[in-house]
Design a protein around this motif. Structure first.
Motif, PDB file in Angstrom:
ATOM      1  N   VAL A 136       8.393 -28.100 -33.635  1.00 46.88           N
ATOM      2  CA  VAL A 136       8.617 -26.662 -33.403  1.00 46.88           C
ATOM      3  C   VAL A 136       9.966 -26.279 -34.003  1.00 46.88           C
ATOM      4  O   VAL A 136      10.999 -26.809 -33.595  1.00 46.88           O
ATOM      5  N   PHE A 196       2.932 -22.101 -34.483  1.00 52.45           N
ATOM      6  CA  PHE A 196       3.827 -21.769 -33.370  1.00 52.45           C
ATOM      7  C   PHE A 196       5.254 -21.952 -33.867  1.00 52.45           C
ATOM      8  O   PHE A 196       5.614 -23.028 -34.331  1.00 52.45           O
ATOM      9  N   ASN A 197       6.051 -20.915 -33.770  1.00 57.96           N
ATOM     10  CA  ASN A 197       7.408 -21.072 -34.316  1.00 57.96           C
ATOM     11  C   ASN A 197       8.485 -21.177 -33.247  1.00 57.96           C
ATOM     12  O   ASN A 197       9.654 -21.351 -33.558  1.00 57.96           O
ATOM     13  N   GLY A 198       8.120 -21.053 -31.997  1.00 57.86           N
ATOM     14  CA  GLY A 198       9.072 -21.331 -30.918  1.00 57.86           C
ATOM     15  C   GLY A 198      10.030 -20.207 -30.593  1.00 57.86           C
ATOM     16  O   GLY A 198      10.736 -20.273 -29.596  1.00 57.86           O
ATOM     17  N   ASP A 199      10.064 -19.173 -31.395  1.00 55.68           N
ATOM     18  CA  ASP A 199      11.041 -18.106 -31.186  1.00 55.68           C
ATOM     19  C   ASP A 199      10.469 -17.069 -30.208  1.00 55.68           C
ATOM     20  O   ASP A 199       9.589 -16.296 -30.567  1.00 55.68           O
ATOM     21  N   ASN A 200      11.002 -17.059 -29.002  1.00 54.80           N
ATOM     22  CA  ASN A 200      10.452 -16.165 -27.980  1.00 54.80           C
ATOM     23  C   ASN A 200      10.894 -14.715 -28.138  1.00 54.80           C
ATOM     24  O   ASN A 200      10.345 -13.836 -27.496  1.00 54.80           O
ATOM     25  N   LEU A 201      11.894 -14.510 -28.955  1.00 55.81           N
ATOM     26  CA  LEU A 201      12.454 -13.168 -29.081  1.00 55.81           C
ATOM     27  C   LEU A 201      11.571 -12.260 -29.945  1.00 55.81           C
ATOM     28  O   LEU A 201      11.632 -11.049 -29.835  1.00 55.81           O
ATOM     29  N   ASN A 249      14.951 -21.677 -26.548  1.00 55.89           N
ATOM     30  CA  ASN A 249      13.717 -20.965 -26.197  1.00 55.89           C
ATOM     31  C   ASN A 249      12.902 -21.816 -25.235  1.00 55.89           C
ATOM     32  O   ASN A 249      12.592 -22.972 -25.519  1.00 55.89           O
ATOM     33  N   ARG A 306      -0.165 -23.297 -25.601  1.00 55.87           N
ATOM     34  CA  ARG A 306       1.127 -22.633 -25.831  1.00 55.87           C
ATOM     35  C   ARG A 306       1.714 -23.025 -27.191  1.00 55.87           C
ATOM     36  O   ARG A 306       2.288 -22.223 -27.898  1.00 55.87           O
TER      37      ARG A 306
END
Lengths: 301, 286
Positions: free
Chosen positions: B11, A34-39, B149, A120
């Motif tokens: 993260v 999971f890298n956290g970048d929602n874009l 984010n 998530r």
């Protein structure tokens, strides 16, 4: 040579297939970080290539097929959905992917929060919650698999990340869950794929239109299930057609377990207003579950 | 093939500094855009003006003989045309304006639209930015920002200054209402009481570190958008983020619910945010 890849919500599994020798090599299952970048999408072709670092550059260049549960938006071309594979292979495949569950109202407030947070962030979900979520997935999937269950006596339950210590309980739990939500009568052997690798292999066989049953020759069924609603309370099992063996008493409201190992073959006979059977049954690693409950009365299970 | 049991509980991209962030302003059709591509706009600078007393054309179709001429100023109630040969019937104008054009079946009258009575500059830039592109109905601005984010968000996107308020201070009669009106409020946990109170007081957005899952699930029609930073349940706040919000009150931000992120206008990356990793263990997940 072929690189067969399976994409789950949080996992990528892959295997190399040599179609000439019909051999598999370099099986690999890895969690998608999971890298956290929602874009940006959680998985792109570039990220997939990074995850396939296990393979050499040459191996990564092999023709690829990608199979997926289609549970999330992917920025990657998918060749087969699991439904495509079921249709082409004639094997009943139940893909357990926690990412596909949308309704978690069967969990308590704390459990649902915990499950959704862990999912998530791509963290391991405790077995206590996993077992409930996976049973719910089976409940969602099995009623729609009746056609496939009629065609195939082999059922593949494909999952990931089950601890060794939990496997026995998990096998029993899933087999009973299938029985609870299966709408038809029959006799099935259950094979378990604990790292989504077998599903990659089946996809490769489908791609080359090979005989899928070959893949199961070296595998042992971990469980077996007979659904025979409202059969007489006793079924007869014997070593020959005359059935001079034991008589097993069945409880109409329960699933009865018969201890029959993989290589055990027995003649069996039962009759009821809804089903009858006379023939040979074989066992599994954990015996055979016989479910004689009335399907209509089964709704609240 | 066994799967590695070690898990990444840090993260990496929860917080990202972006030199080039883009914000799209939708411009009302009754406005005139007053900027062009390449313009540098200061906070408070006009982007578009309302067209007060904009001319509107009313097209009156007719059959008969016009009784007005092009260029003539007509008042409401004046005869526009007559119809019928034997007993001509007078048809009167329903508007006041100037006759612009008469064709064989229509009379075009320009009228003064007196409806919007807004100020001359209704659309202003909230923060320093550069105009990237302008079309008939939108302006795209570029600005540097810090992206936070989010775990999730709901509702329509909104923009406003941020304001951090402790959950314990969000109570009717106790809360500083001036901190709420027009602001994006950030707090520890969104509860059943907090959301309606902050909405009523005019918050532009409500962001909580956490929220109970069923409350979040059941929020269907939202007057004010909601954002969640860490997750569901009772979770600890990330100390650096909390300090950042507290230290940066009134800084403009955009709660972008399309991509689940809070975009805070920042000229430079705050030192703590460089290579920052969001620690899931510290917030109580994992």
């Amino acid at each position: 040579m072929l690189l067969s890849i399976f994409l789950g919500s949080n996992f990528v599994s892959s295997v190399i297939f040599d179609e000439d020798k019909k051999q598999f090599q370099k099986e690999n299952t890895i969690k998608i970080p999971f890298n956290g970048d929602n874009l940006h999408p959680i998985l792109t072709l570039k990220k997939l290539d990074e995850l396939l670092a296990f393979y050499s550059d040459k191996e990564k260049e092999y023709p690829r097929i990608v199979t997926s549960t289609y549970c999330q938006q992917l920025n990657i071309k998918v060749d087969y959905s699991v439904n495509d594979i079921i249709e082409k292979s004639k094997i009943t495949i139940i893909p357990i992917d926690a990412g596909c569950i949308t309704d978690v109202s069967f969990l308590s407030e704390n459990e649902s929060a915990n499950f959704l947070n862990l999912r998530r962030y791509h963290l391991n979900i405790p077995y206590k919650i996993r077992r409930m979520v996976d049973v719910r997935e089976i409940a969602n999937l099995v009623p729609n698999l009746s056609g496939s269950l009629i065609d195939s006596q082999k059922v593949l339950l494909s999952t990931v990340n089950i601890d060794k210590k939990d496997i026995d309980e998990y096998v029993d739990l899933c087999t009973r869950a299938v029985s609870n939500f299966c709408l038809i009568t029959g006799n099935w052997h259950f094979y378990f794929d604990f790292d989504y690798i077998l599903i990659c292999k089946i996809s490769a066989y489908v791609k080359y239109e090979l005989d899928i049953w070959e893949l199961f020759e070296s595998l042992k069924p971990l469980s077996s299930l007979i659904i025979a609603p409202q059969v007489n309370s006793i079924i007869e099992i014997g070593d020959n057609e005359k059935l001079k063996g034991e008589k097993i008493e069945l409880d109409k409201d329960k699933i009865t377990k018969i201890d029959m190992k993989v290589d055990d073959k027995k003649n069996v006979e039962w009759k009821s207003s809804k089903s009858k059977f006379k023939g040979i049954i074989t066992g599994s690693e954990t015996g055979i579950l016989v479910d004689t409950r009335d399907r209509n009365a089964n709704k609240k299970i | 093939m066994p799967i590695k049991k070690s898990e990444n509980k840090l993260v990496p991209n929860k917080i990202i500094f972006q030199k080039d962030s883009y914000y799209k302003f939708k411009v009302d059709s009754q406005m005139t855009i007053s900027v062009k591509s390449g313009d540098k706009i200061k906070a408070g600078g006009a982007l578009a003006n309302h067209n007060i007393q904009q001319e509107k054309i009313v097209d009156v179709s007719y059959r008969g003989s016009p009784k007005v001429a092009v260029g003539e100023t007509i008042e409401k109630g004046m005869c526009l045309y007559t119809k019928g040969k034997f007993i001509p019937k007078k048809i009167f104008s329903e508007v006041t304006g100037i006759v612009k054009e008469i064709s064989k079946d229509s009379i075009k009258i320009a009228i003064k639209d007196k409806s919007p009575t807004f100020s001359q500059t209704d659309l202003k830039a909230s923060f320093d930015s550069e105009v990237i592109s302008v079309s008939n109905d939108e302006i795209i601005l570029k600005f540097p920002s810090l992206h936070i984010n989010l775990f999730g968000s709901k509702g329509e996107p909104s923009i406003g200054p941020i304001s951090y308020i402790e959950s314990s201070n969000i109570k009717a009669g106790k809360i500083d209402e001036s901190k709420v009106k027009g602001s994006i409020i950030i707090t520890e946990k969104i509860t059943l009481d907090i959301y309606p109170l902050l909405s009523t007081l005019g918050a532009k957005g409500i962001i909580g570190n956490s929220i109970d899952y069923y409350l979040y699930r059941d929020m269907i029609i939202l007057a004010v958008p909601v954002g969640i930073i860490s997750g569901f349940g009772n979770l600890n706040e990330d100390v650096n983020l909390k300090k950042y919000f507290k230290d940066n009150e009134k800084k403009w931000a955009w709660l972008d619910t399309s991509y689940d992120r809070l975009v805070v206008v920042e000229n430079d990356c705050p030192p703590w945010a460089k290579d920052y990793k969001f620690d899931l263990e510290k917030i109580g997940i994992a």
